[in-house]
Design a protein around this motif. Structure first.
Motif, PDB file in Angstrom:
ATOM      1  N   UNK A  66       6.690   0.759  -7.108  1.00  0.00           N
ATOM      2  CA  UNK A  66       7.007   1.776  -5.979  1.00  0.00           C
ATOM      3  C   UNK A  66       6.015   2.209  -5.308  1.00  0.00           C
ATOM      4  N   UNK A  67       4.782   2.617  -6.040  1.00  0.00           N
ATOM      5  CA  UNK A  67       3.661   3.119  -5.205  1.00  0.00           C
ATOM      6  C   UNK A  67       2.952   1.984  -4.502  1.00  0.00           C
ATOM      7  N   UNK A  68       3.094   0.571  -4.905  1.00  0.00           N
ATOM      8  CA  UNK A  68       2.517  -0.425  -3.999  1.00  0.00           C
ATOM      9  C   UNK A  68       3.448  -0.482  -2.817  1.00  0.00           C
ATOM     10  N   UNK A  69       4.646  -0.354  -2.874  1.00  0.00           N
ATOM     11  CA  UNK A  69       5.773  -0.779  -1.758  1.00  0.00           C
ATOM     12  C   UNK A  69       5.386   0.625  -0.832  1.00  0.00           C
ATOM     13  N   UNK A  70       5.112   1.812  -1.129  1.00  0.00           N
ATOM     14  CA  UNK A  70       4.954   3.019  -0.227  1.00  0.00           C
ATOM     15  C   UNK A  70       3.716   2.738   0.313  1.00  0.00           C
ATOM     16  N   UNK A  71       2.568   2.497  -0.562  1.00  0.00           N
ATOM     17  CA  UNK A  71       1.142   2.578   0.131  1.00  0.00           C
ATOM     18  C   UNK A  71       1.230   1.092   1.240  1.00  0.00           C
ATOM     19  N   UNK A  72       1.521  -0.007   0.779  1.00  0.00           N
ATOM     20  CA  UNK A  72       1.338  -1.109   1.497  1.00  0.00           C
ATOM     21  C   UNK A  72       2.286  -1.117   2.644  1.00  0.00           C
ATOM     22  N   UNK A  73       3.546  -0.552   2.588  1.00  0.00           N
ATOM     23  CA  UNK A  73       4.125  -0.496   4.030  1.00  0.00           C
ATOM     24  C   UNK A  73       3.474   0.733   4.860  1.00  0.00           C
TER      25      UNK A  73
END
Length: 141
Positions: A66-73
């Motif tokens: 979830x953190x990856x999705x939020x940060x990368x997006x």
């Protein structure tokens, strides 16, 4: 190494949250889309802050994902809207801003650090053990 990655993810997301919250009022003028630019920035700030706390509280593969999705997006959006005038993409307004400034660098750096640390944590985190199938015991009379 796990705690270091958690702190990096949380710190990167916190930097993202602070910058987005600070600049939300300045984005109120952005036109197009069903949402205002200020609403998009506030939503990103709240989401990044919430996920930062989540990663600190719950170090699991799903929280890192979830953190990856939020940060990368968010990192992808800042780069996209710097280089491309995509116009309003419903429900998002036209967020094109071909100007670079220090706070945008802080936001992008935080997002990049959070995304990379979250990815590393996701790949190195232990998988939750699956339940072993029960062995068939002989039938009792």
């Amino acid at each position: 190494m796990g705690i270091l990655l958690r702190v990096l993810v949380a710190a990167g997301l916190a930097a993202d949250a602070v910058v987005h919250w600070k600049f939300a009022p300045d984005m109120a003028y952005v036109e197009g889309g069903a949402l205002g630019g200020d609403e998009v920035f506030r939503a990103q700030a709240v989401l990044a802050a919430a996920v930062a706390v989540l990663v600190l509280a719950v170090a699991r593969r799903w929280s890192y994902a979830l953190a990856f999705l939020v940060a990368a997006s968010a990192a992808g959006a800042v780069v996209l809207y710097y280089y491309v005038d995509a116009g309003a993409i419903w429900p998002l307004p036209d967020m094109h801003e071909p100007v670079w400034y220090a706070e945008k660098t802080v936001s992008l750096a935080g997002e990049a650090v959070a995304a990379l640390a979250a990815l590393a944590a996701f790949l190195t985190a232990r998988r939750t053990p699956t339940a072993e199938p029960r062995s068939e015991s002989p039938a009792r009379p």
